[in-house]
Design a protein around this motif. Structure first.
Motif, PDB file in Angstrom:
ATOM      1  N   GLY A  21       0.829  -1.206   0.000  1.00  0.00           N
ATOM      2  CA  GLY A  21       0.000   0.000   0.000  1.00  0.00           C
ATOM      3  C   GLY A  21       0.860   1.251   0.000  1.00  0.00           C
ATOM      4  O   GLY A  21       1.929   1.285  -0.589  1.00  0.00           O
ATOM      5  N   GLU A  22       0.384   2.259   0.673  1.00  0.00           N
ATOM      6  CA  GLU A  22       1.041   3.563   0.666  1.00  0.00           C
ATOM      7  C   GLU A  22       2.386   3.508   1.387  1.00  0.00           C
ATOM      8  O   GLU A  22       2.528   2.883   2.429  1.00  0.00           O
ATOM      9  CB  GLU A  22       0.140   4.594   1.341  1.00  0.00           C
ATOM     10  N   ILE A  23       3.375   4.172   0.808  1.00  0.00           N
ATOM     11  CA  ILE A  23       4.694   4.292   1.426  1.00  0.00           C
ATOM     12  C   ILE A  23       4.788   5.678   2.044  1.00  0.00           C
ATOM     13  O   ILE A  23       4.597   6.681   1.366  1.00  0.00           O
ATOM     14  CB  ILE A  23       5.807   4.087   0.383  1.00  0.00           C
ATOM     15  N   ASN A  24       5.076   5.726   3.343  1.00  0.00           N
ATOM     16  CA  ASN A  24       5.189   6.985   4.061  1.00  0.00           C
ATOM     17  C   ASN A  24       6.551   7.603   3.748  1.00  0.00           C
ATOM     18  O   ASN A  24       7.589   7.096   4.170  1.00  0.00           O
ATOM     19  CB  ASN A  24       5.025   6.744   5.566  1.00  0.00           C
ATOM     20  N   ALA A  25       6.553   8.705   3.022  1.00  0.00           N
ATOM     21  CA  ALA A  25       7.798   9.335   2.577  1.00  0.00           C
ATOM     22  C   ALA A  25       8.630   9.846   3.750  1.00  0.00           C
ATOM     23  O   ALA A  25       9.861   9.759   3.722  1.00  0.00           O
ATOM     24  CB  ALA A  25       7.490  10.480   1.620  1.00  0.00           C
ATOM     25  N   VAL A  26       7.986  10.341   4.784  1.00  0.00           N
ATOM     26  CA  VAL A  26       8.722  10.875   5.937  1.00  0.00           C
ATOM     27  C   VAL A  26       9.461   9.746   6.652  1.00  0.00           C
ATOM     28  O   VAL A  26      10.646   9.868   6.981  1.00  0.00           O
ATOM     29  CB  VAL A  26       7.767  11.614   6.894  1.00  0.00           C
ATOM     30  N   LYS A  27       8.780   8.628   6.885  1.00  0.00           N
ATOM     31  CA  LYS A  27       9.424   7.493   7.551  1.00  0.00           C
ATOM     32  C   LYS A  27      10.557   6.935   6.701  1.00  0.00           C
ATOM     33  O   LYS A  27      11.625   6.593   7.228  1.00  0.00           O
ATOM     34  CB  LYS A  27       8.413   6.382   7.827  1.00  0.00           C
ATOM     35  N   ALA A  28      10.360   6.839   5.399  1.00  0.00           N
ATOM     36  CA  ALA A  28      11.394   6.324   4.510  1.00  0.00           C
ATOM     37  C   ALA A  28      12.609   7.247   4.507  1.00  0.00           C
ATOM     38  O   ALA A  28      13.751   6.789   4.532  1.00  0.00           O
ATOM     39  CB  ALA A  28      10.847   6.156   3.100  1.00  0.00           C
TER      40      ALA A  28
END
Length: 75
Positions: free
Chosen positions: A35-42
């Motif tokens: 699903g969605e990839i969290n850009a901040v966490k990545a």
């Protein structure tokens, strides 16, 4: 600890060396599966890994019995 010249040099080197287009198929596949990839966490995870290898990379290479010149040649 590190001068601004060293930080800028490393930053430009990483920018030049990192393959920007290569991971696109992997990221698309991951996004499809989880699903969605969290850009901040990545971004935070990538930053933590970069700093960890900046500070402990030489010790890690020594642990693996690889000298810095051999690692540079291997890419």
């Amino acid at each position: 600890m590190f001068s601004i010249d060293q930080i800028v040099t490393v930053s430009f080197t990483l920018f030049a060396v990192i393959d920007i287009l290569g991971p696109i198929p992997v990221l698309l596949s991951l996004k499809e599966k989880i699903g969605e990839i969290n850009a901040v966490k990545a971004t935070l995870a990538s930053g933590v890994l970069m700093v960890a290898f900046l500070l402990g990379g030489k010790a890690f290479l020594n642990l693996m019995s690889v000298d810095l010149q051999s690692f540079a040649v291997a890419g």
